[in-house]
Design a protein around this motif. Structure first.
Motif, short mmCIF file in Angstrom:
data_model
loop_
_atom_site.label_atom_id
_atom_site.label_comp_id
_atom_site.label_asym_id
_atom_site.label_seq_id
_atom_site.Cartn_x
_atom_site.Cartn_y
_atom_site.Cartn_z
N ARG A 225 -10.03 3.06 1.69
CA ARG A 225 -11.43 3.23 2.06
C ARG A 225 -12.19 1.91 2.11
O ARG A 225 -12.97 1.67 3.03
CB ARG A 225 -12.11 4.18 1.07
CG ARG A 225 -11.53 5.59 1.06
CD ARG A 225 -12.29 6.48 0.07
NE ARG A 225 -13.68 6.65 0.48
CZ ARG A 225 -14.62 7.16 -0.31
NH1 ARG A 225 -14.33 7.54 -1.55
NH2 ARG A 225 -15.86 7.30 0.14
N TYR A 226 -11.99 1.06 1.10
CA TYR A 226 -12.72 -0.20 1.03
C TYR A 226 -11.79 -1.31 0.53
O TYR A 226 -10.75 -1.04 -0.07
CB TYR A 226 -13.92 -0.09 0.08
CG TYR A 226 -14.96 0.91 0.56
CD1 TYR A 226 -15.90 0.55 1.53
CD2 TYR A 226 -15.01 2.20 0.03
CE1 TYR A 226 -16.85 1.46 1.97
CE2 TYR A 226 -15.95 3.11 0.47
CZ TYR A 226 -16.87 2.74 1.44
OH TYR A 226 -17.80 3.64 1.89
N VAL B 249 0.83 -1.21 0.00
CA VAL B 249 0.00 0.00 0.00
C VAL B 249 0.86 1.25 0.00
O VAL B 249 0.61 2.20 -0.76
CB VAL B 249 -0.96 0.01 1.21
CG1 VAL B 249 -1.61 1.38 1.37
CG2 VAL B 249 -2.03 -1.05 1.05
N GLU B 250 1.89 1.27 0.83
CA GLU B 250 2.77 2.44 0.87
C GLU B 250 3.41 2.69 -0.50
O GLU B 250 3.53 3.83 -0.95
CB GLU B 250 3.85 2.25 1.93
CG GLU B 250 3.34 2.24 3.36
CD GLU B 250 2.65 3.55 3.76
OE1 GLU B 250 3.00 4.61 3.19
OE2 GLU B 250 1.77 3.50 4.63
N GLY B 251 3.82 1.62 -1.15
CA GLY B 251 4.41 1.76 -2.47
C GLY B 251 3.43 2.31 -3.49
O GLY B 251 3.76 3.20 -4.29
N SER C 165 -10.37 1.56 -3.36
CA SER C 165 -10.61 0.13 -3.15
C SER C 165 -9.32 -0.64 -3.36
O SER C 165 -8.63 -0.45 -4.36
CB SER C 165 -11.70 -0.39 -4.10
OG SER C 165 -11.48 0.01 -5.43
N TYR C 166 -9.02 -1.50 -2.39
CA TYR C 166 -7.76 -2.23 -2.38
C TYR C 166 -8.06 -3.72 -2.39
O TYR C 166 -8.80 -4.22 -1.53
CB TYR C 166 -6.94 -1.86 -1.15
CG TYR C 166 -5.51 -2.30 -1.22
CD1 TYR C 166 -4.63 -1.70 -2.13
CD2 TYR C 166 -5.03 -3.32 -0.42
CE1 TYR C 166 -3.31 -2.11 -2.21
CE2 TYR C 166 -3.70 -3.72 -0.49
CZ TYR C 166 -2.85 -3.12 -1.39
OH TYR C 166 -1.54 -3.52 -1.49
N THR D 268 -7.44 -3.37 8.97
CA THR D 268 -7.86 -2.45 10.04
C THR D 268 -6.89 -1.28 10.14
O THR D 268 -7.31 -0.12 10.27
CB THR D 268 -7.94 -3.20 11.38
OG1 THR D 268 -8.95 -4.20 11.31
CG2 THR D 268 -8.29 -2.24 12.51
N THR D 269 -5.61 -1.57 10.10
CA THR D 269 -4.59 -0.51 10.15
C THR D 269 -4.77 0.46 9.00
O THR D 269 -4.72 1.69 9.18
CB THR D 269 -3.18 -1.13 10.10
OG1 THR D 269 -2.99 -1.95 11.26
CG2 THR D 269 -2.11 -0.05 10.08
N LEU D 270 -4.99 -0.05 7.81
CA LEU D 270 -5.12 0.79 6.63
C LEU D 270 -6.41 1.62 6.66
O LEU D 270 -6.42 2.78 6.27
CB LEU D 270 -5.10 -0.08 5.37
CG LEU D 270 -3.76 -0.76 5.09
CD1 LEU D 270 -3.90 -1.82 4.00
CD2 LEU D 270 -2.69 0.26 4.70
N LYS D 271 -7.48 1.01 7.15
CA LYS D 271 -8.76 1.73 7.22
C LYS D 271 -8.69 2.83 8.27
O LYS D 271 -9.11 3.98 8.02
CB LYS D 271 -9.89 0.75 7.55
CG LYS D 271 -11.29 1.35 7.60
CD LYS D 271 -11.75 1.75 6.20
CE LYS D 271 -13.18 2.25 6.20
NZ LYS D 271 -14.16 1.14 6.33
#
Length: 305
Positions: A142-143, A99-101, A113-114, A133-136
């Protein structure tokens, strides 16, 4: 273009989305034209993955449109992770790093959306849930959704997730219909009666999970287009017949065939040709009759019981 909502989210998007796997092969000017043309047509969901162009596709996309807050609010960005060099990886560490990348390459603060790409049979759902959970909670995603997963794989994830899965990407075209075939052949002894995906089509409909159809114009996995391919004479003849009848292209008819299904399936088209995308977008305004839909299904070599 007609709009749909992804799953049970508040993401309202065009019913056709653009897959950006090949955008890394364009220069900045041409890439910008592809994206701007898509937006003008109402195609506002852009599908990415961390492996597309080894990350380059996300970079080219963001650079082409000079990503900024004004541009960002007009589109929805979707990306995926989990496919690595020779293996799949749904570990918490990899999800967070991926995600960070993607955020860095897409030059944005959040992903709409991931998706988890291909199933990782070594997945520990508790880890995935922790990552989600961490990302949200951080506002970075978002989703969430999946790609190429069957119902029990999704059920295993859902046991631990706090949020609904809103998307499942699955291969579907008029010449690749296993998720549909078994529904016609219940209690039969023929090959189409074999349920290969645990009734994923019905499961997604029951659980309000949007199916996104990848490779809507391909045969095999990514063996090439079936439209205009001499190896598929019957389906091409029927596509051309309906295209002439409705004054559109055969590609638009192939797209309309997917859109005609009541599951509100969203085709993910990968063309980098602006005119071809215009032709495809015409499908949003085509209504195939029930008889025409079945004619195409049979022309693709399928037999009804």
């Amino acid at each position: 273009m007609n709009k749909i909502k992804l799953g049970r989210s508040d993401l309202e998007v065009g019913e056709i989305s653009l897959g950006c796997m090949r955008i890394n092969g364009l220069n900045q000017k041409d890439a910008a034209h592809v994206i701007e043309n898509a937006m003008e047509l109402g195609v506002d969901l852009f599908d990415h993955a961390d492996i597309y162009g080894k990350g380059k596709s996300e970079e080219v996309f963001a650079d082409a449109i000079n990503m900024n807050d004004d541009v960002r609010e007009k589109m929805k960005l979707q990306t995926k992770c989990g496919i690595r060099d020779g293996y799949f990886d749904f570990s918490k560490e990899h999800i967070l790093e991926s995600v960070e990348g993607s955020l860095r390459r897409l030059k944005t603060d959040y992903i709409d959306s991931y998706l988890l790409h291909r199933p990782d049979v070594l997945m520990e759902p508790e880890e995935v849930a922790e990552a989600f959970t961490t990302l949200k909670e951080s506002g970075k995603v978002r989703y969430f959704g999946v790609s190429n997963q069957n119902p029990m794989q999704m059920e295993l994830l859902k046991k631990y997730l706090k949020d609904d899965l809103i998307v499942n990407q699955l291969q579907l075209s008029v010449v690749h219909t296993p998720m549909i075939d078994s529904g016609f052949n219940v209690n039969m002894m023929n090959d189409p009666a074999v349920v290969r995906d645990s009734n994923v089509l019905e499961y997604c409909r029951l659980n309000d999970i949007t199916i996104q159809a990848w490779s809507p114009f391909q045969h095999g996995m990514i063996e090439g287009p079936f439209i205009g391919n001499d190896a598929f004479p019957d389906v091409n003849a029927k596509l051309q017949e309906l295209a002439e009848k409705k004054d559109v292209t055969d590609t638009a008819i192939a797209t309309a065939w997917i859109l005609r299904h009541p599951a509100n399936i969203q085709p993910v088209v990968g063309t980098m040709n602006p005119q071809r995308l215009k032709d495809i977008a015409e499908a949003s305004h085509i209504e195939l009759t029930r008889q025409e839909w079945y004619e195409l299904y049979r022309a693709a070599g399928n037999e009804l019981p």
